[in-house]
Design a protein around this motif. Structure first.
Motif, short mmCIF file in Angstrom:
data_model
loop_
_atom_site.label_atom_id
_atom_site.label_comp_id
_atom_site.label_asym_id
_atom_site.label_seq_id
_atom_site.Cartn_x
_atom_site.Cartn_y
_atom_site.Cartn_z
N SER A 76 44.55 -23.15 7.92
CA SER A 76 44.08 -23.78 6.68
C SER A 76 43.19 -22.82 5.88
N ALA A 79 45.54 -19.52 4.75
CA ALA A 79 46.63 -19.87 3.84
C ALA A 79 46.12 -20.36 2.49
N PHE A 177 50.99 -17.01 11.42
CA PHE A 177 51.53 -18.23 10.80
C PHE A 177 50.91 -18.45 9.42
N GLY A 180 52.43 -16.13 6.97
CA GLY A 180 53.79 -16.61 6.67
C GLY A 180 53.77 -17.80 5.74
N LEU A 181 52.84 -18.73 5.97
CA LEU A 181 52.73 -19.92 5.12
C LEU A 181 52.29 -19.54 3.71
N GLN A 182 51.41 -18.54 3.62
CA GLN A 182 50.96 -18.11 2.29
C GLN A 182 52.09 -17.46 1.51
N LEU A 184 55.09 -18.27 1.57
CA LEU A 184 56.02 -19.29 1.09
C LEU A 184 55.70 -19.74 -0.33
N ILE A 187 55.91 -23.90 -2.24
CA ILE A 187 56.68 -24.83 -1.39
C ILE A 187 55.99 -25.02 -0.03
N GLY A 188 55.01 -24.16 0.29
CA GLY A 188 54.30 -24.32 1.56
C GLY A 188 53.10 -25.25 1.46
N LYS A 189 52.74 -25.70 0.26
CA LYS A 189 51.56 -26.56 0.07
C LYS A 189 51.63 -27.87 0.84
N LEU A 191 53.07 -28.48 3.67
CA LEU A 191 52.83 -28.19 5.08
C LEU A 191 51.36 -27.91 5.31
N LEU A 192 50.71 -27.19 4.37
CA LEU A 192 49.29 -26.90 4.49
C LEU A 192 48.47 -28.19 4.47
#
Length: 432
Positions: A76, A79, A177, A180-182, A184, A187-189, A191-192
């Protein structure tokens, strides 16, 4: 970003509302449980030893939550940040701070044991030592190496790191991770946001677990006193005084200086985390305080990503208390066996411990195993001499765990101030 949930004991008092009775505070309950544990262990040692499952189960409950809490906090925090270079700076500054502080801890430990000379006059014949009692530790020490520790950072599987509760491996996965999420992007928001919600749930679980903290502290202390006895404290009184005085000097001189440079009072900080310190005292485990320590550091105005990086890595690389006990015990053994350890060999010991101490948290009984490995590598002090301190080590490790927790709390605030991500107004307001 969703705010981390903290325990109810941390909610500030509201003017006009009645304060809750003192016995409702967690640290009071844990202190009472510790005293009852000491009493039971002293009066009925056999029954005290049987209380061990209470302490072990509580520590297992905490360890069960550590990995997911670290994962959610780090992911959290990182990202949500836009500047990736900032993460690198925080990591670099943390490692610099850790290396300086652990070096000072080792030096202060050497100075303390040379001044107090707790082992001088014991005149123990090395030929009478029976190393069978530490066979498990020496075997683990034989398998431990700096290269092995570095390769151990990368887990065999993602789930294996979580299942084994390996803090450093979980931190490694969390950072990867998060990057990787950042990457994205938008579209990764979702999941965050989900990870933030999961973090809230785990902190709620932690709040539930803390209700049984007094039972865990009672079981841990009853077992310690029942198994090793108050008599061991008297027999090794000089060693314990040497260790704890040296530890206090490190805390109130070195850590106090670091706290002042970071702009806060160490004494007020110790009062702020008193519940965590009492919990560590009762369970002899610094890990029991890790999740709550991270929460309180965020409440003090320390940026979430900084807490997530500094504290878990500090539990692996910034073990100030463990460094002090390793140098004190090594020279104590030499003094007890009438072995003259020259300044050259003491400096060699310090340099080796600078490397080997970094792996002390990667195995159970880490500091003891690391010390066994170090003694085996310098061929001056026999590793079999560790049997001399086996009976009192539990009481020494409690002090080491307390210093480790304090040291990592100060480290997070220091690095946050150094990086400019510490809310000083919030820090002053919370410490009051």
């Amino acid at each position: 970003m969703t705010k981390t949930i903290s325990s109810s004991s941390e909610i500030p008092a509201v003017p006009g509302l009645k304060r809750k009775p003192f016995y409702h505070h967690l640290y009071v309950q844990v202190l009472a449980a510790i005293l009852l544990g000491i009493l039971l262990g002293h009066i009925s040692p056999g029954l005290g030893e049987q209380m061990k499952p209470l302490g072990d189960t509580f520590i297992k409950l905490i360890k069960m939550l550590i990995a997911p809490i670290i994962f959610c906090t780090v992911v959290s925090g990182i990202a949500s940040m836009q500047n990736l270079k900032k993460i690198g700076r925080i990591g670099f500054k943390s490692l610099v701070y850790f290396e300086v502080l652990t070096t000072l801890a080792l030096i202060i430990g050497l100075i303390g044991v040379n001044l107090f000379k707790p082992g001088v006059g014991m005149h123990i014949d090395p030929a009478t030592l029976d190393a069978t009692a530490i066979a498990g530790y020496t075997k683990a020490a034989h398998d431990q190496s700096v290269v092995g520790f570095l390769t151990h950072i990368v887990p065999t599987t993602v789930f294996g790191a979580f299942a084994g509760g390996e803090i450093l491996q979980v931190l490694f996965i969390s950072v990867l991770f998060a990057f990787g999420l950042q990457l994205l992007g938008p579209i990764g928001k979702p999941l965050l946001a989900t990870i933030d919600l999961v973090a809230q749930a785990f902190f709620r679980m932690l709040k539930i677990v803390m209700y049984v903290a007094p039972l865990g502290a009672f079981g841990g202390m009853a077992f310690t006193v029942g198994k090793y006895g108050i008599g061991s404290l008297a027999a090794y009184g000089h060693l314990l005084i040497c260790y704890y005085v040296t530890g206090l000097v490190f805390v109130f001189v070195v850590l106090n200086l670091a706290a002042r440079l970071a702009g806060f009072s160490l004494w007020k900080f110790l009062k702020y985390i008193r519940e965590e310190l009492v919990l560590v005292l009762g369970t002899s485990s610094s890990e029991s305080a890790l999740p709550r320590l991270m929460t309180k550091l965020e409440k003090l105005g320390c940026e979430k990503s900084t807490v997530g990086l500094v504290v878990p890595s500090g539990y692996c690389f910034n073990l100030d208390g463990s460094c002090i006990n390793m140098t004190v015990l090594a020279i104590f053994i030499a003094q007890a066996l009438d072995i003259d350890v020259s300044l050259y060999h003491q400096i060699t010991l310090l340099l080796i411990l600078l490397l080997t101490s970094k792996g002390a948290a990667s195995v159970t009984g880490g500091a003891f195993i690391t010390l066994a490995a170090t003694l085996g590598s310098i061929d001056v002090i026999p590793a079999a001499g560790l049997v001399l301190v086996l009976g009192v080590y539990r009481f020494i490790s409690e002090g080491g765990a307390l210093i480790n927790v304090i040291g990592n709390g100060v480290a997070a605030l220091f690095v946050a101030r150094w990086e400019g991500v510490l809310d000083r107004e919030q820090l002053t307001r919370e410490l009051g």
